[in-house]
Write an enzyme that holds these catalytic residues in place. Structure first.
Site, PDB file in Angstrom:
ATOM      1  N   GLU A  63      50.315  15.561  38.768  1.00  0.00           N
ATOM      2  CA  GLU A  63      51.201  14.786  39.634  1.00  0.00           C
ATOM      3  C   GLU A  63      52.589  15.405  39.777  1.00  0.00           C
ATOM      4  O   GLU A  63      53.143  15.420  40.859  1.00  0.00           O
ATOM      5  CB  GLU A  63      51.323  13.343  39.134  1.00  0.00           C
ATOM      6  CG  GLU A  63      50.089  12.501  39.386  1.00  0.00           C
ATOM      7  CD  GLU A  63      49.814  12.252  40.868  1.00  0.00           C
ATOM      8  OE1 GLU A  63      50.741  12.328  41.702  1.00  0.00           O
ATOM      9  OE2 GLU A  63      48.651  11.963  41.192  1.00  0.00           O
ATOM     10  N   ASN A  89      56.892  10.812  51.334  1.00  0.00           N
ATOM     11  CA  ASN A  89      55.603  10.758  52.019  1.00  0.00           C
ATOM     12  C   ASN A  89      55.785  10.494  53.508  1.00  0.00           C
ATOM     13  O   ASN A  89      56.808   9.953  53.932  1.00  0.00           O
ATOM     14  CB  ASN A  89      54.735   9.655  51.399  1.00  0.00           C
ATOM     15  CG  ASN A  89      54.472   9.897  49.936  1.00  0.00           C
ATOM     16  OD1 ASN A  89      54.063  10.968  49.533  1.00  0.00           O
ATOM     17  ND2 ASN A  89      54.730   8.883  49.119  1.00  0.00           N
ATOM     18  N   ASP A 125      54.527   8.269  55.310  1.00  0.00           N
ATOM     19  CA  ASP A 125      54.603   6.848  55.678  1.00  0.00           C
ATOM     20  C   ASP A 125      55.969   6.216  55.391  1.00  0.00           C
ATOM     21  O   ASP A 125      56.161   5.018  55.562  1.00  0.00           O
ATOM     22  CB  ASP A 125      53.492   6.052  54.988  1.00  0.00           C
ATOM     23  CG  ASP A 125      53.651   5.980  53.471  1.00  0.00           C
ATOM     24  OD1 ASP A 125      54.625   6.541  52.923  1.00  0.00           O
ATOM     25  OD2 ASP A 125      52.792   5.350  52.825  1.00  0.00           O
ATOM     26  N   SER A 180      57.385   6.063  52.415  1.00  0.00           N
ATOM     27  CA  SER A 180      57.509   5.769  50.982  1.00  0.00           C
ATOM     28  C   SER A 180      57.796   7.077  50.238  1.00  0.00           C
ATOM     29  O   SER A 180      57.713   8.159  50.809  1.00  0.00           O
ATOM     30  CB  SER A 180      56.219   5.138  50.450  1.00  0.00           C
ATOM     31  OG  SER A 180      55.159   6.086  50.443  1.00  0.00           O
ATOM     32  N   ASP A 210      57.282   9.029  46.137  1.00  0.00           N
ATOM     33  CA  ASP A 210      56.664   9.012  44.817  1.00  0.00           C
ATOM     34  C   ASP A 210      57.707   9.488  43.818  1.00  0.00           C
ATOM     35  O   ASP A 210      58.405  10.472  44.069  1.00  0.00           O
ATOM     36  CB  ASP A 210      55.437   9.925  44.782  1.00  0.00           C
ATOM     37  CG  ASP A 210      54.361   9.480  45.759  1.00  0.00           C
ATOM     38  OD1 ASP A 210      54.217   8.267  45.975  1.00  0.00           O
ATOM     39  OD2 ASP A 210      53.668  10.348  46.303  1.00  0.00           O
ATOM     40  N   ASN A 215      54.531   5.348  43.396  1.00  0.00           N
ATOM     41  CA  ASN A 215      54.837   5.148  44.803  1.00  0.00           C
ATOM     42  C   ASN A 215      55.735   3.934  45.037  1.00  0.00           C
ATOM     43  O   ASN A 215      55.488   2.848  44.512  1.00  0.00           O
ATOM     44  CB  ASN A 215      53.534   5.003  45.587  1.00  0.00           C
ATOM     45  CG  ASN A 215      53.780   4.905  47.070  1.00  0.00           C
ATOM     46  OD1 ASN A 215      53.918   3.818  47.600  1.00  0.00           O
ATOM     47  ND2 ASN A 215      53.848   6.041  47.736  1.00  0.00           N
TER      48      ASN A 215
END
Length: 148
Positions: free
Chosen positions: A54, A65, A67, A69, A71, A78
């Protein structure tokens, strides 16, 4: 030409210096102290593999991201679901600020990851863990690490 190269190198160094990396065995010790070995059936090797795939053991990693959002942290939690970054809609299921997940003591990140793993799907909630860790021999992640 030389000046552009120098500026490019300097900007790369700035990005690298912002990373807060933790050594694999140091992370194993923290995870062991926080009683993650065997938590919900996952070994320390599972947790180490998760952190590596990760974030490459980068506590301060933030990934934006498509969208809207982001991380956050070593487990890439998220902002739409797990933490609140005050920039996008968040369910904030871990009841934590995303900035707290970046704390080098890792406690907020670990608390949230435990909540995720305790729910349906366990570590399968992380696509990278499913792709690179699930069903594979993972004992090598603990090689050379002393927990005591």
């Amino acid at each position: 030409m030389g000046r552009a190269l120098l500026l490019s190198l300097a900007s790369c160094l700035l990005v690298v210096s912002r990373a807060t990396l933790i050594h694999r065995c140091d992370l194993a010790k923290v995870l062991h102290t926080e009683e993650l070995d065997g938590f919900e059936g996952y070994s320390l090797s599972d947790w180490l593999c998760l952190a590596f795939v990760e974030s490459n053991f980068n506590i301060s990693k933030v990934n934006e991201n498509a969208d809207g959002s982001s991380d956050y942290g070593i487990f890439q939690l998220n902002s739409h679901y797990w933490c609140n970054d005050y920039q996008s809609h968040s369910e904030n299921l871990c009841q934590v600020d995303c900035q707290d997940v970046l704390d080098p003591n890792l406690l907020s990140a670990i608390h949230c990851a435990k909540k995720i793993v305790s729910g349906s799907g366990g570590m399968r909630n992380w696509v990278e863990w499913r792709l690179h860790c699930a069903g594979r021999p993972l004992s090598h992640w603990m090689t050379g690490c002393r927990l005591g």
